[in-house]
Write an enzyme that holds these catalytic residues in place. Structure first.
Site, PDB file in Angstrom:
ATOM      1  N   CYS A 119       0.807  -1.223   0.000  1.00  0.00           N
ATOM      2  CA  CYS A 119       0.000   0.000   0.000  1.00  0.00           C
ATOM      3  C   CYS A 119       0.840   1.273   0.000  1.00  0.00           C
ATOM      4  O   CYS A 119       0.317   2.358  -0.270  1.00  0.00           O
ATOM      5  CB  CYS A 119      -0.955  -0.008   1.179  1.00  0.00           C
ATOM      6  N   HIS A 252      -3.161   7.147   1.941  1.00  0.00           N
ATOM      7  CA  HIS A 252      -3.619   5.830   1.506  1.00  0.00           C
ATOM      8  C   HIS A 252      -5.002   5.588   2.085  1.00  0.00           C
ATOM      9  O   HIS A 252      -5.236   5.782   3.280  1.00  0.00           O
ATOM     10  CB  HIS A 252      -2.638   4.761   1.990  1.00  0.00           C
ATOM     11  N   ASN A 282     -10.151  -0.172   0.024  1.00  0.00           N
ATOM     12  CA  ASN A 282      -8.697  -0.127   0.032  1.00  0.00           C
ATOM     13  C   ASN A 282      -8.196  -0.744  -1.269  1.00  0.00           C
ATOM     14  O   ASN A 282      -8.301  -1.949  -1.480  1.00  0.00           O
ATOM     15  CB  ASN A 282      -8.173  -0.901   1.244  1.00  0.00           C
TER      16      ASN A 282
END
Length: 325
Positions: A119, A252, A282
């Protein structure tokens, strides 16, 4: 004269299939797994996500995002002389997804490679591209984050399968005599490998280990809140800026509570935190460039604004980039 790099174009792409929490809950119920819209929203802030069709790859998603970014930068694919793709879900073991994307764009000869920092991957990739432009190794870079995380989810585990989605985002980064990327800060600590990982690999034509995502959510949350603040402070100090100079925080997009905690620590009002996790989930390395493109095209990020990008992910990796748009 010193060389700098600036973002001149952004692009993004989400696969057409959109699943609300209610849609996903219905699919999971058919597998004997219970969840609900209320349960997911309360813990994560997520309300929907996009899943790619079975035959769609990360490079397919990246191709659409790249085309939009190249168009926004008012250049041609042939003008790109560096391609970096951040992904944890590559098309193949090898070659890199970047090389596959390069072929799909009809670009020949320039360096192309993948970055695997989960990520945090886009922050890592953007920092690499900035460094290569500053040192004269490239003039115009295409930096892409692309993921098909739906392929590695365990749909019997409601604590993880409700969190993730698929998508791609991209930027064109060009050499400039004016600073764009102001400062970067990258870190990793491999002792935390086990709290977020896919503990499998291919050997002898078979999958060895477990090819599905595993996460200790509480451990990730505790680590993420601390390291995101430290990375933000580091890039502000490196750039000689303060919290008050941040026009927009684009973190993020993993968990709304983590994002809001970081904004509070930086004393940023709610309207300076840009959120897409509610509609996209996500998307790992794709989440920051997806959000950046949405902010640019929606007018929330404007030329001259100072943006803070930051990510945290498996590895355990984390980092931040401060930039003037």
């Amino acid at each position: 004269m010193r060389r700098y790099s600036r973002i001149t174009g952004t692009g993004s792409y989400l696969p057409p299939r959109r699943l609300t929490n209610a849609d996903l809950a219905a699919e999971l119920a058919a597998r004997g797994v219970e969840t609900s819209d209320e349960w997911i929203v309360e813990r994560t802030g997520i309300r929907a996500r996009h899943f790619a069709a079975p035959d769609v790859t990360s490079s397919d998603l990246g191709l659409e995002a790249a085309r939009h970014a190249i168009e926004a930068a008012d250049c041609r694919p042939q003008d790109i002389d560096l391609i970096i793709v951040a992904t944890s879900t590559p098309d193949m073991v090898f070659p890199s997804t970047a090389c596959i994307l390069q072929a799909k764009l009809g670009i020949h000869g320039c360096p192309a490679f993948d970055v695997q920092a989960v990520c945090s991957g886009f922050v890592y990739a953007l920092t690499l591209a900035d460094s290569m432009i500053q040192t004269g190794l490239a003039n115009r870079a295409l930096v892409v984050g692309a993921e098909v995380f739906s392929r590695i989810l365990d749909f019997s585990d409601r604590t993880t399968c409700v969190l993730f989605g698929d998508g791609a985002g991209a930027v064109v980064l060009e050499a400039s005599d004016r600073p764009g990327i102001l400062a970067s800060d990258l870190h990793a600590d491999g002792k935390h490998v086990g709290i977020l990982c896919v503990p499998g690999n291919v050997s002898g034509g078979k999958v060895i280990g477990d090819p599905l995502l595993k996460m200790d959510g509480q451990a990730v949350f505790r680590l993420a809140v601390g390291v995101l603040e430290s990375a933000a402070r580091a890039v502000l100090e490196k750039a000689g800026r303060t919290d008050a100079d941040i026009d927009l925080l684009i973190p993020h997009q993993a968990n709304l509570r983590i994002m809001q905690s970081t904004a509070r620590k930086l004393k940023l009002p709610g309207d300076k935190l840009f959120v897409t996790v509610d509609q996209q989930g996500n998307t790992s390395a794709a989440s920051i460039p997806l959000a950046l493109d949405a902010a640019v095209r929606g007018g929330q990020a404007k030329p001259g604004d100072t943006l803070l990008l930051e990510g945290v992910g498996g590895g355990f990796t984390w980092g931040a980039v401060l930039l003037d748009l």
